[in-house]
Design a protein around this motif. Sequence first.
Motif, mmCIF file in Angstrom:
data_model
loop_
_atom_site.group_PDB
_atom_site.id
_atom_site.type_symbol
_atom_site.label_atom_id
_atom_site.label_comp_id
_atom_site.label_asym_id
_atom_site.label_seq_id
_atom_site.Cartn_x
_atom_site.Cartn_y
_atom_site.Cartn_z
ATOM 1 N N TYR A 89 -11.885 2.282 -5.062
ATOM 2 C CA TYR A 89 -10.618 2.785 -5.604
ATOM 3 C C TYR A 89 -10.489 2.536 -7.099
ATOM 4 O O TYR A 89 -9.959 3.371 -7.830
ATOM 5 N N PRO A 134 -7.008 9.322 -12.135
ATOM 6 C CA PRO A 134 -5.599 9.390 -11.718
ATOM 7 C C PRO A 134 -5.378 10.561 -10.746
ATOM 8 O O PRO A 134 -5.944 11.632 -10.902
ATOM 9 N N LEU A 135 -4.555 10.316 -9.738
ATOM 10 C CA LEU A 135 -4.208 11.351 -8.761
ATOM 11 C C LEU A 135 -2.842 11.914 -9.148
ATOM 12 O O LEU A 135 -1.846 11.201 -9.125
ATOM 13 N N THR A 136 -2.821 13.179 -9.503
ATOM 14 C CA THR A 136 -1.564 13.816 -9.893
ATOM 15 C C THR A 136 -1.039 14.648 -8.724
ATOM 16 O O THR A 136 -1.712 14.802 -7.703
ATOM 17 N N THR A 165 -3.415 17.452 -7.611
ATOM 18 C CA THR A 165 -4.743 17.111 -7.106
ATOM 19 C C THR A 165 -5.162 17.969 -5.917
ATOM 20 O O THR A 165 -6.264 18.487 -5.880
ATOM 21 N N LEU A 195 -3.028 3.106 -0.348
ATOM 22 C CA LEU A 195 -2.101 2.977 -1.473
ATOM 23 C C LEU A 195 -0.730 2.423 -1.078
ATOM 24 O O LEU A 195 -0.134 1.664 -1.853
ATOM 25 N N VAL A 242 -0.751 1.501 -10.731
ATOM 26 C CA VAL A 242 -1.526 2.724 -10.569
ATOM 27 C C VAL A 242 -1.450 3.237 -9.123
ATOM 28 O O VAL A 242 -1.454 4.443 -8.881
ATOM 29 N N GLU A 270 1.701 5.154 -8.838
ATOM 30 C CA GLU A 270 1.597 6.443 -9.518
ATOM 31 C C GLU A 270 0.722 7.433 -8.752
ATOM 32 O O GLU A 270 0.943 8.638 -8.815
ATOM 33 N N ASP A 271 -0.278 6.938 -8.032
ATOM 34 C CA ASP A 271 -1.201 7.804 -7.308
ATOM 35 C C ASP A 271 -0.678 8.249 -5.939
ATOM 36 O O ASP A 271 -1.139 9.262 -5.407
ATOM 37 N N THR A 272 0.267 7.521 -5.376
ATOM 38 C CA THR A 272 0.731 7.818 -4.019
ATOM 39 C C THR A 272 1.297 9.234 -3.868
ATOM 40 O O THR A 272 0.919 9.935 -2.921
ATOM 41 N N ALA A 280 -1.531 11.772 -3.639
ATOM 42 C CA ALA A 280 -2.300 11.674 -2.395
ATOM 43 C C ALA A 280 -1.514 12.255 -1.220
ATOM 44 O O ALA A 280 -2.091 12.924 -0.352
#
Length: 158
Positions: free
Chosen positions: A28, A33-35, A38, A105, A114, A117-119, A122
Amino acid sequence: MGLTRKRDLTLAVVVTGLLGYLLVRAVYRYFPPLTLWTGVSLLGLAAVIGGWGFLVRARIRDGEIGVGGGRLHPLAVARSVVIAKASAWMGSVVLGWWLAVVVYLLPRRSELRVAAEDTPGAVVAALCALALIVAGLWLQHCCRSPDDPAEDADPAPN
Protein backbone atom coordinates in the motif's frame (compact mmCIF):
# COMPACT_ATOMS: atom_id res chain seq x y z
CA MET A 1 -22.03 -22.22 -23.26
CA GLY A 2 -24.11 -21.87 -20.13
CA LEU A 3 -25.21 -18.85 -18.16
CA THR A 4 -22.76 -17.20 -15.82
CA ARG A 5 -23.67 -18.28 -12.32
CA LYS A 6 -23.82 -15.61 -9.67
CA ARG A 7 -22.24 -17.93 -7.10
CA ASP A 8 -19.18 -18.33 -9.35
CA LEU A 9 -18.88 -14.56 -9.66
CA THR A 10 -19.24 -14.23 -5.90
CA LEU A 11 -16.49 -16.79 -5.39
CA ALA A 12 -14.25 -14.79 -7.73
CA VAL A 13 -14.94 -11.64 -5.70
CA VAL A 14 -14.13 -13.39 -2.41
CA VAL A 15 -10.94 -15.12 -3.62
CA THR A 16 -9.66 -11.97 -5.31
CA GLY A 17 -10.56 -9.95 -2.24
CA LEU A 18 -8.63 -12.24 0.10
CA LEU A 19 -5.55 -12.38 -2.11
CA GLY A 20 -5.83 -8.67 -2.85
CA TYR A 21 -5.97 -7.81 0.84
CA LEU A 22 -2.71 -9.64 1.46
CA LEU A 23 -1.12 -7.80 -1.46
CA VAL A 24 -2.47 -4.40 -0.35
CA ARG A 25 -1.04 -4.94 3.13
CA ALA A 26 2.37 -5.50 1.62
CA VAL A 27 2.47 -2.74 -0.99
CA TYR A 28 0.00 0.00 0.00
CA ARG A 29 2.79 2.46 0.77
CA TYR A 30 3.76 2.40 -2.93
CA PHE A 31 0.24 3.13 -4.24
CA PRO A 32 -0.37 6.33 -6.16
CA PRO A 33 -3.15 8.55 -4.81
CA LEU A 34 -6.64 7.15 -5.40
CA THR A 35 -8.99 9.85 -6.65
CA LEU A 36 -12.71 9.73 -7.30
CA TRP A 37 -11.86 9.27 -10.99
CA THR A 38 -9.80 6.12 -10.41
CA GLY A 39 -12.50 3.60 -11.33
CA VAL A 40 -14.84 5.72 -13.42
CA SER A 41 -13.63 4.12 -16.66
CA LEU A 42 -15.37 0.96 -15.48
CA LEU A 43 -18.60 2.92 -15.21
CA GLY A 44 -18.24 4.12 -18.80
CA LEU A 45 -17.68 0.55 -19.94
CA ALA A 46 -20.69 -0.60 -17.90
CA ALA A 47 -22.85 2.08 -19.55
CA VAL A 48 -21.77 0.98 -23.03
CA ILE A 49 -22.42 -2.70 -22.25
CA GLY A 50 -25.77 -1.89 -20.66
CA GLY A 51 -26.79 0.12 -23.72
CA TRP A 52 -25.64 -2.71 -25.94
CA GLY A 53 -27.94 -5.00 -23.94
CA PHE A 54 -30.94 -2.76 -24.61
CA LEU A 55 -30.13 -2.74 -28.33
CA VAL A 56 -29.76 -6.53 -28.54
CA ARG A 57 -32.89 -7.07 -26.47
CA ALA A 58 -34.97 -4.78 -28.68
CA ARG A 59 -33.77 -6.45 -31.86
CA ILE A 60 -34.37 -9.96 -30.55
CA ARG A 61 -37.81 -9.00 -29.21
CA ASP A 62 -38.79 -7.43 -32.53
CA GLY A 63 -37.69 -10.55 -34.37
CA GLU A 64 -34.90 -8.74 -36.18
CA ILE A 65 -32.48 -11.59 -35.95
CA GLY A 66 -31.12 -13.25 -39.02
CA VAL A 67 -29.05 -12.38 -42.04
CA GLY A 68 -30.15 -9.27 -43.86
CA GLY A 69 -30.02 -5.51 -43.92
CA GLY A 70 -30.32 -3.96 -40.48
CA ARG A 71 -30.78 -7.30 -38.76
CA LEU A 72 -28.70 -8.70 -35.93
CA HIS A 73 -26.64 -11.65 -37.13
CA PRO A 74 -26.73 -14.72 -34.86
CA LEU A 75 -22.95 -14.60 -34.58
CA ALA A 76 -23.24 -11.03 -33.29
CA VAL A 77 -25.47 -12.36 -30.52
CA ALA A 78 -22.95 -15.11 -29.74
CA ARG A 79 -20.15 -12.56 -29.60
CA SER A 80 -22.29 -10.39 -27.36
CA VAL A 81 -22.67 -13.29 -24.95
CA VAL A 82 -18.88 -13.70 -24.86
CA ILE A 83 -18.47 -9.96 -24.14
CA ALA A 84 -21.17 -10.19 -21.46
CA LYS A 85 -19.48 -13.11 -19.71
CA ALA A 86 -16.06 -11.47 -19.92
CA SER A 87 -17.45 -8.23 -18.49
CA ALA A 88 -19.13 -9.98 -15.58
CA TRP A 89 -15.99 -11.96 -14.76
CA MET A 90 -13.68 -8.98 -15.09
CA GLY A 91 -16.01 -6.89 -12.96
CA SER A 92 -15.94 -9.60 -10.30
CA VAL A 93 -12.15 -9.71 -10.16
CA VAL A 94 -11.87 -5.92 -10.09
CA LEU A 95 -14.62 -5.68 -7.44
CA GLY A 96 -12.71 -8.14 -5.26
CA TRP A 97 -9.59 -6.03 -5.60
CA TRP A 98 -11.31 -2.75 -4.73
CA LEU A 99 -13.15 -4.32 -1.81
CA ALA A 100 -9.78 -5.51 -0.49
CA VAL A 101 -8.46 -1.96 -0.78
CA VAL A 102 -11.54 -0.56 0.99
CA VAL A 103 -11.32 -3.13 3.78
CA TYR A 104 -7.67 -2.23 4.25
CA LEU A 105 -8.32 1.52 4.26
CA LEU A 106 -11.40 1.78 6.48
CA PRO A 107 -9.79 0.88 9.82
CA ARG A 108 -6.73 3.01 9.03
CA ARG A 109 -8.59 6.22 8.19
CA SER A 110 -8.05 7.74 11.63
CA GLU A 111 -4.34 7.00 11.82
CA LEU A 112 -3.28 7.56 8.19
CA ARG A 113 -4.27 10.78 6.45
CA VAL A 114 -3.59 9.23 3.05
CA ALA A 115 -5.95 6.33 3.87
CA ALA A 116 -8.73 8.79 4.60
CA GLU A 117 -8.05 10.55 1.30
CA ASP A 118 -7.93 7.31 -0.70
CA THR A 119 -11.10 5.73 0.73
CA PRO A 120 -13.68 7.63 -1.39
CA GLY A 121 -11.80 6.79 -4.60
CA ALA A 122 -11.63 3.10 -3.68
CA VAL A 123 -15.35 3.02 -2.82
CA VAL A 124 -16.29 4.68 -6.12
CA ALA A 125 -14.06 2.21 -8.01
CA ALA A 126 -15.73 -0.72 -6.23
CA LEU A 127 -19.19 0.61 -7.11
CA CYS A 128 -18.14 1.05 -10.75
CA ALA A 129 -16.86 -2.54 -10.82
CA LEU A 130 -20.21 -3.68 -9.43
CA ALA A 131 -21.93 -1.73 -12.22
CA LEU A 132 -19.77 -3.62 -14.75
CA ILE A 133 -20.90 -6.95 -13.29
CA VAL A 134 -24.55 -5.91 -13.46
CA ALA A 135 -24.15 -4.66 -17.05
CA GLY A 136 -22.47 -7.90 -18.10
CA LEU A 137 -25.24 -10.00 -16.56
CA TRP A 138 -27.82 -7.72 -18.17
CA LEU A 139 -26.28 -8.11 -21.63
CA GLN A 140 -26.14 -11.86 -21.14
CA HIS A 141 -29.82 -11.86 -20.17
CA CYS A 142 -30.71 -9.74 -23.20
CA CYS A 143 -29.02 -12.20 -25.57
CA ARG A 144 -31.46 -14.95 -24.67
CA SER A 145 -33.94 -16.03 -27.28
CA PRO A 146 -37.61 -15.58 -26.29
CA ASP A 147 -38.07 -19.39 -26.45
CA ASP A 148 -35.07 -20.18 -24.20
CA PRO A 149 -35.90 -22.17 -21.06
CA ALA A 150 -36.05 -20.33 -17.76
CA GLU A 151 -32.72 -19.10 -16.36
CA ASP A 152 -33.29 -20.77 -13.02
CA ALA A 153 -33.62 -24.23 -14.46
CA ASP A 154 -30.25 -25.97 -14.35
CA PRO A 155 -29.81 -28.89 -16.71
CA ALA A 156 -30.32 -32.24 -15.03
CA PRO A 157 -27.05 -33.95 -14.08
CA ASN A 158 -26.25 -37.09 -16.03
